[in-house]
Design a protein around this motif. Structure first.
Motif, mmCIF file in Angstrom:
data_model
loop_
_atom_site.group_PDB
_atom_site.id
_atom_site.type_symbol
_atom_site.label_atom_id
_atom_site.label_comp_id
_atom_site.label_asym_id
_atom_site.label_seq_id
_atom_site.Cartn_x
_atom_site.Cartn_y
_atom_site.Cartn_z
ATOM 1 N N PHE A 119 6.447 13.207 -4.031
ATOM 2 C CA PHE A 119 6.131 14.528 -4.550
ATOM 3 C C PHE A 119 5.510 14.469 -5.949
ATOM 4 O O PHE A 119 4.817 15.395 -6.363
ATOM 5 C CB PHE A 119 7.388 15.402 -4.559
ATOM 6 C CG PHE A 119 7.893 15.712 -3.177
ATOM 7 C CD1 PHE A 119 7.209 16.604 -2.365
ATOM 8 C CD2 PHE A 119 9.038 15.094 -2.679
ATOM 9 C CE1 PHE A 119 7.659 16.885 -1.077
ATOM 10 C CE2 PHE A 119 9.496 15.364 -1.396
ATOM 11 C CZ PHE A 119 8.802 16.262 -0.598
ATOM 12 N N GLU A 120 5.743 13.381 -6.669
ATOM 13 C CA GLU A 120 5.119 13.214 -7.984
ATOM 14 C C GLU A 120 3.664 12.772 -7.854
ATOM 15 O O GLU A 120 2.822 13.124 -8.681
ATOM 16 C CB GLU A 120 5.892 12.176 -8.806
ATOM 17 C CG GLU A 120 7.316 12.577 -9.164
ATOM 18 C CD GLU A 120 8.072 11.430 -9.813
ATOM 19 O OE1 GLU A 120 8.732 11.679 -10.832
ATOM 20 O OE2 GLU A 120 7.986 10.296 -9.300
ATOM 21 N N SER A 121 3.389 11.984 -6.817
ATOM 22 C CA SER A 121 2.046 11.419 -6.670
ATOM 23 C C SER A 121 0.992 12.471 -6.344
ATOM 24 O O SER A 121 -0.176 12.319 -6.702
ATOM 25 C CB SER A 121 2.044 10.348 -5.578
ATOM 26 O OG SER A 121 2.287 10.923 -4.299
ATOM 27 N N ALA A 143 -0.201 14.346 -9.536
ATOM 28 C CA ALA A 143 -0.827 13.322 -10.375
ATOM 29 C C ALA A 143 -2.175 12.912 -9.791
ATOM 30 O O ALA A 143 -3.151 12.707 -10.528
ATOM 31 C CB ALA A 143 0.085 12.105 -10.501
ATOM 32 N N TYR A 187 5.386 6.337 -9.115
ATOM 33 C CA TYR A 187 5.410 7.724 -8.663
ATOM 34 C C TYR A 187 6.129 7.833 -7.324
ATOM 35 O O TYR A 187 5.916 6.993 -6.433
ATOM 36 C CB TYR A 187 3.989 8.265 -8.491
ATOM 37 C CG TYR A 187 3.213 8.383 -9.787
ATOM 38 C CD1 TYR A 187 3.193 9.576 -10.501
ATOM 39 C CD2 TYR A 187 2.495 7.296 -10.288
ATOM 40 C CE1 TYR A 187 2.469 9.689 -11.693
ATOM 41 C CE2 TYR A 187 1.772 7.395 -11.471
ATOM 42 C CZ TYR A 187 1.764 8.595 -12.163
ATOM 43 O OH TYR A 187 1.050 8.694 -13.328
ATOM 44 N N SER A 212 -3.822 10.157 -4.761
ATOM 45 C CA SER A 212 -2.375 10.343 -4.609
ATOM 46 C C SER A 212 -1.751 9.153 -3.899
ATOM 47 O O SER A 212 -0.672 8.678 -4.279
ATOM 48 C CB SER A 212 -2.094 11.635 -3.823
ATOM 49 O OG SER A 212 -2.561 12.768 -4.522
#
Length: 494
Positions: free
Chosen positions: A369-371, A374, A366, A178
């Motif tokens: 919160f996206e990382s 993912a 990213y 992340s």
């Protein structure tokens, strides 16, 4: 030598971080369930420790380059000073009373954890009271169980203590992935953007690929990046491959043993993008500089053979060491030629245009919160792929490729690069977590297996059984360690 030291430093730092966190997982759950931890060491410390420290009466005490303190047992003597023997002729041991110890003897403070750093950087350990582990402290197990010992805790608490290290390692991998995505994002070359096609190993060419092929589909499904294609072909065993070859779609079937052929060939990558040999700058005094080559020159022929890719030209130059060879190159649309003396190392003295300078790559950024999801997805995919690859270990080709610390160290780049370092650390954390949970005695998975047996049947394996299981497990681990590092040595002198 410098390259070796850089790789070794990265390997030691990476494993130190992972081993420390792994043992910290055991320690944390032990303390949550009020279980005493006798020692916590980074690296092993036979005979001597680089550092030993203990918090006594609220103050930390340190000892450097200190000899290890003997256990709290000594040989029992009779009234005449002779060692007492049991019925099997073995020495009888007796526990040393803390009252017999001096005030500055750390063994007097048995309820406090001793922290330390050993001198052998091959791992570490967390010695939990009342547990049969690699220390093989069987004398302590002969005494009545105490409330603060591992063996006195309920099975479900012991289970958490045992899986704590694996759990922390897996969470660590997810966190690192992340972090990498947040800081650096993802950048890759879409296969369709590899305008010069791919370069394949000899084994791949024999099985249907051609240098210059652009991969389009695998099992009739489009693929976008090389890592995805490699996974589908080598790991998943996909056999139908569609490529763009000389402007036409071509489909062929790979043999079922293709992966085993690639493994046997010891190829690190069976395909790489073909990169044109374009000069970025010449080295002062080099053959290329003397011949008048300039930035932007693109080599198209060496020694009378038409070629443009770095991969092909490097091989050709390597075969012409110490010779003068004709080289043709394109400059501003004009075809020029020169005769160059190839050095004994197979070089002509140029720095080449970078990979990124030749292709249009795709980059994904990213947010915080996206990382996280993912990174979790990447960690799970890595674990799944690794588990699938294990089946090849049990083949003749795979067994020969098993490696030890040398193989692991070779994964790290020649120069220190933090992105690569953390990516490899996350990968090793996944491996460490999975290998430790395998149901092998002496590993966390072996202890976990016995605990699950106890929870299901209600019967706890005897201490003697656990002791023998630990010995068998340690023997298997040492045998694997010797075999893996022996492979490294064999490959070094092959």
């Amino acid at each position: 030598m410098e390259t070796f030291l850089i790789k070794a430093a990265q390997l030691i730092l990476s494993l130190s971080i992972l081993v420390f966190l792994h043992e910290l997982g055991h320690f944390a759950f032990a303390r949550i369930f009020k279980t005493r931890v006798d020692k916590f060491y980074l690296f092993f410390n036979p005979y001597i420790s680089l550092l030993r420290c203990k918090k006594i009466d609220g103050k930390w005490q340190f000892k450097f380059f200190a000899r290890n303190v003997p256990d709290m047992y000594r040989k029992k003597l009779d009234a005449f000073g002779n060692v007492v023997k049991d019925e099997k002729g073995k020495d009888v041991m007796e526990e040393i009373s803390t009252a017999d110890l001096s005030q500055d003897d750390w063994r007097k403070h048995t309820d406090v954890t001793e922290w330390g750093i050993g001198w052998l950087p091959l791992g570490g350990y967390c010695k939990i009271a009342g547990m049969i582990d690699e220390s093989m402290d069987t004398e302590a197990m002969k005494k009545p169980a105490q409330s603060w010992e591992f063996r006195s805790k309920p099975a479900w608490q012991r289970l958490f203590i045992m899986v704590g290290g694996v759990l922390v390692n897996f969470i660590t991998a997810l966190a690192i992935y992340s972090m990498i995505l947040l800081v650096w994002g993802e950048e890759y070359l879409p296969l369709q953007n590899a305008k010069f096609g791919m370069q394949f190993t000899e084994v791949a060419v024999k099985n249907g690929f051609r240098n210059g092929d652009i991969l389009l589909e695998i099992n009739n499904k489009p693929v976008e990046e090389s890592s995805e294609a490699i996974k589908k072909i080598l790991v998943d065993g996909s056999q139908s491959v569609t490529v763009l070859r000389e402007g036409k779609k071509t489909t062929f079937i790979l043999p079922s043993n293709f992966t085993r052929q690639i493994i046997a060939s010891s190829s690190k990558q069976f395909m790489t993008p073909r990169v044109p040999f374009v000069v970025e700058k010449t080295v002062n005094g080099s053959a290329a500089a003397k011949a008048g080559m300039q930035k932007g020159d693109s080599v198209v022929s060496v020694n009378g053979k038409a070629m443009f890719a770095i991969q092909d030209i490097s091989v050709q130059l390597d075969s012409c060491k110490g010779k003068t060879v004709p080289v043709e190159f394109i400059r501003s649309g004009k075809r020029l030629s020169a005769s160059l003396v190839v050095s004994e190392s197979g070089k002509i003295g140029v720095a080449l245009k970078t990979f990124a300078g030749n292709f249009v790559t795709k980059r994904i950024s990213y947010g915080f919160f996206e990382s996280i999801p993912a990174g979790i997805n990447k960690g799970v995919e890595t674990l799944t792929s690794y588990v699938k690859q294990l089946k090849f270990i049990f083949t003749k080709e795979g067994a020969k490729q098993i490696g030890g610390f040398g193989t692991i160290g070779s994964l790290f780049p020649d120069v220190w690069d933090w992105q690569n370092f953390w990516a490899l650390t996350a990968f090793l954390s996944i491996i460490l977590a999975f290998m430790n949970i395998l149901p092998i005695p002496a590993l966390d998975g072996g202890h976990t297996l016995f605990l699950l047996y106890e929870m299901v049947t209600g019967r706890k394996p005897s201490d003697k059984f656990l002791e023998y299981a630990q010995m068998v497990g340690l023997f298997l681990l040492f045998a694997l360690l010797i075999y893996a590092n022996g492979n490294d040595i064999f490959r070094l002198f092959k």
